[in-house]
Scaffold this motif. Structure first.
Motif, PDB file in Angstrom:
ATOM      1  N   ASP A   1       0.746  -1.448  -0.016  1.00 51.24           N
ATOM      2  CA  ASP A   1       0.017  -0.637  -0.285  1.00 51.24           C
ATOM      3  C   ASP A   1       1.270   0.947  -0.342  1.00 51.24           C
ATOM      4  OD1 ASP A   1      -3.091  -0.080  -0.326  1.00 51.24           O
ATOM      5  OD2 ASP A   1      -3.423  -0.763   1.462  1.00 51.24           O
TER       6      ASP A   1
ATOM      7  N   HIS B   1      -3.564  12.204  -4.205  1.00 49.27           N
ATOM      8  CA  HIS B   1      -3.538  10.775  -4.841  1.00 49.27           C
ATOM      9  C   HIS B   1      -1.948  10.382  -4.947  1.00 49.27           C
ATOM     10  CE1 HIS B   1      -7.483  10.145  -5.477  1.00 49.27           C
ATOM     11  NE2 HIS B   1      -7.701  11.405  -6.098  1.00 49.27           N
TER      12      HIS B   1
ATOM     13  N   THR C   1     -13.169 -11.471  -6.883  1.00 48.94           N
ATOM     14  CA  THR C   1     -11.966 -11.543  -6.318  1.00 48.94           C
ATOM     15  C   THR C   1     -11.272 -12.333  -6.116  1.00 48.94           C
ATOM     16  OG1 THR C   1     -13.319  -9.571  -5.633  1.00 48.94           O
ATOM     17  CG2 THR C   1     -10.574  -9.823  -3.855  1.00 48.94           C
TER      18      THR C   1
ATOM     19  N   GLY D   1      -4.898  -4.243  -8.355  1.00 47.54           N
ATOM     20  CA  GLY D   1      -5.090  -2.888  -8.423  1.00 47.54           C
ATOM     21  C   GLY D   1      -6.771  -3.134  -8.135  1.00 47.54           C
ATOM     22  N   THR D   2      -7.200  -3.397  -9.002  1.00 45.40           N
ATOM     23  CA  THR D   2      -8.654  -4.454  -8.975  1.00 45.40           C
ATOM     24  C   THR D   2      -8.641  -5.048  -8.064  1.00 45.40           C
ATOM     25  OG1 THR D   2      -8.078  -3.573 -11.121  1.00 45.40           O
ATOM     26  CG2 THR D   2     -10.366  -5.079 -10.186  1.00 45.40           C
ATOM     27  N   ALA D   3      -8.032  -5.854  -7.664  1.00 46.11           N
ATOM     28  CA  ALA D   3      -8.700  -7.034  -7.018  1.00 46.11           C
ATOM     29  C   ALA D   3      -8.449  -6.433  -5.347  1.00 46.11           C
ATOM     30  CB  ALA D   3      -7.786  -8.225  -6.895  1.00 46.11           C
ATOM     31  N   ALA D   4      -7.721  -6.110  -4.992  1.00 52.43           N
ATOM     32  CA  ALA D   4      -7.537  -5.052  -4.238  1.00 52.43           C
ATOM     33  C   ALA D   4      -8.253  -3.068  -3.876  1.00 52.43           C
ATOM     34  CB  ALA D   4      -5.967  -5.718  -3.828  1.00 52.43           C
ATOM     35  N   SER D   5      -8.668  -3.086  -4.684  1.00 51.33           N
ATOM     36  CA  SER D   5      -8.661  -1.525  -4.164  1.00 51.33           C
ATOM     37  C   SER D   5      -8.338  -0.821  -4.644  1.00 51.33           C
ATOM     38  CB  SER D   5     -10.887  -1.873  -4.069  1.00 51.33           C
ATOM     39  OG  SER D   5     -10.133  -1.981  -3.038  1.00 51.33           O
ATOM     40  N   ILE D   6      -6.857  -0.789  -4.870  1.00 48.87           N
ATOM     41  CA  ILE D   6      -5.431  -0.073  -5.115  1.00 48.87           C
ATOM     42  C   ILE D   6      -5.867   0.660  -6.729  1.00 48.87           C
ATOM     43  CG2 ILE D   6      -3.608   0.673  -4.380  1.00 48.87           C
ATOM     44  CD1 ILE D   6      -3.368  -2.129  -2.847  1.00 48.87           C
ATOM     45  N   PRO D   7      -6.569   2.009  -6.411  1.00 50.48           N
ATOM     46  CA  PRO D   7      -6.431   2.468  -7.651  1.00 50.48           C
ATOM     47  C   PRO D   7      -5.356   3.094  -8.488  1.00 50.48           C
ATOM     48  CG  PRO D   7      -7.833   3.806  -6.031  1.00 50.48           C
ATOM     49  CD  PRO D   7      -7.277   3.067  -5.656  1.00 50.48           C
TER      50      PRO D   7
END
Lengths: 314, 96
Positions: free
Chosen positions: A50, A214, B2, B51-57
């Protein structure tokens, strides 16, 4: 064990293997290629953790520009590789191994001894985001809360370019860095160098702009712009600029110069050096970032282009 | 959905590990650089899926950066690595 854990273990194993191989492999050039792949994979790990800001920088510097710099160095050293076959003595190698093991052990010990939870200022940085109007905490820290560090880093970039230029022979001083590249104007390289930079420039500006809210920012955006510039240079579509040219020098000092001016204005009219008035914080920060992006793109491009080699007379 | 994306990430990572074998084996520099390009492409796919699976744009931005710079690295390799003339600073030609 969930599938995410398996993926993380596989990723870590792949990166560790590549890291060890990069150190062990004897040829400089292979090690450099391994290092580039390593940078690409470490960017994946940062996203998994992250830390998208760090991932962007790693992708731009570790996998991109840094790799190219090392590739150039490895190509130059290739002939030296053959000459340097005199292996160091046993004592020297044992000493180096002992020192490396000691360093690794101390680092591992320090990591294991970290307090849990780690002391952090992150909540404070997020809580005070209102002061600048930017919602990306990394940009807030870089441009406002620890702006002094960022300004000094940009001065370091300037020192680095002076260091590279000082390697120029007297005859080439003030001239153009690197060789004049030539490529078939109808070839695939020239085609790519026409196709990619318009896209790359838009993405570079986007990464700079999105950095206020962002992950992104001036450094990553500047690195992308620099790589597009170098692509055009390597395809022979553009030439490196004369390093004595006034506009080149101006762009190189524009970022740190504007940063310093804003800082001094804060000292004169505000509370302290580099203090922004809250109403103007966002436009001031964006202005500094735009100037810094230009400076970073020019500096990274010229750092990779190397010392001036061709004199002012063509 | 997911789960499916995560399994796809796992599959691509396994392919990346195979590409890694190609970097380790070589034998030539060109083989290694091609394997690095493969890892770059696989890395982009992993980033987009992750990024899609863990929703990190922001993973999409990292993928964009990786796409641009991986291309740039391969060009630099052709110009600097394969062409001997490029290294000595006297002349530079496209590899023929």
């Amino acid at each position: 064990m969930s599938i995410e854990t398996v993926i993380e273990i596989v990723l870590a194993a792949v990166v560790l293997t590549l890291g060890v191989w990069t150190i062990v492999v004897p040829e400089t050039f292979s090690a450099t290629v391994g290092f580039v792949a390593y940078g690409l994979l470490v960017a994946l790990i940062w996203v998994r953790l992250d830390a998208a800001d760090v991932a962007l920088t790693e992708a731009a510097i570790g996998g991109g520009l840094g790799g190219v710099l090392l590739l150039g160095a490895a190509a130059r050293l290739r002939d030296a590789d053959m000459m340097a076959d005199a292996r160091p003595g046993k004592l020297l190698r044992a000493g180096a191994a002992a020192l490396s093991v000691l360093t690794a052990a101390v680092l591992a010990g320090v990591v294991l001894l970290l307090p849990d939870p780690a002391p952090t200022l992150a909540p404070a940085a997020v809580a005070n985001a209102w002061a600048t109007g930017l919602s990306n905490p990394v940009t807030n820290v870089l441009m406002a809360f620890r702006a002094m560090d960022t300004m000094l880093e940009k001065v370091v970039l300037l020192l680095a370019i002076i260091g590279v230029w000082s390697l120029a022979p007297d005859s080439a001083w003030g001239g153009r860095p690197g060789p004049r590249h030539q490529a078939d104007p109808r070839g695939v390289l020239a085609f790519l160098a026409r196709l990619l930079p318009p896209v790359g420039i838009v993405i570079g500006i986007y990464i700079l702009w999105t950095g206020s809210d962002h992950p992104g920012g001036a450094f990553q955006g500047g690195a992308i712009l620099a790589s597009m510039w170098l692509l055009a240079i390597m395809a022979g579509l553009a030439d490196t600029p004369l390093v004595s040219h006034r506009s080149v020098r101006f762009i190189l000092v524009a970022g740190p110069g504007l940063f310093l001016l804003v800082g001094l204005a804060g000292l004169l009219f505000g509370a302290a050096f580099l203090s922004y008035p809250p109403a103007l914080a966002k436009p001031l920060i964006l202005g500094i970032e735009i100037a810094m992006t230009l400076t970073i793109a020019a500096t990274l491009g010229l750092l990779l282009a190397g010392a001036p080699e061709r004199s002012t007379e063509p | 959905m997911t789960e499916f994306l995560t399994v796809a990430v796992g599959f691509i990572l396994a392919m990346l590990a195979l590409g890694l074998l190609s970097i380790l084996r070589g034998p030539g520099d060109a083989d290694r650089v091609m394997a690095t390009q493969l890892i770059g492409t696989g890395g982009i796919a992993t980033l987009l899926l992750l990024g899609t699976a863990a929703s990190i744009p922001a993973a999409i931005d990292v993928a964009l950066t990786l796409a641009l710079l991986a291309t740039f690295t391969s060009i630099a390799f052709v110009k600097k690595g394969l062409s001997r003339f490029a290294a000595d600073g006297t002349a530079s030609t496209e590899d023929e």
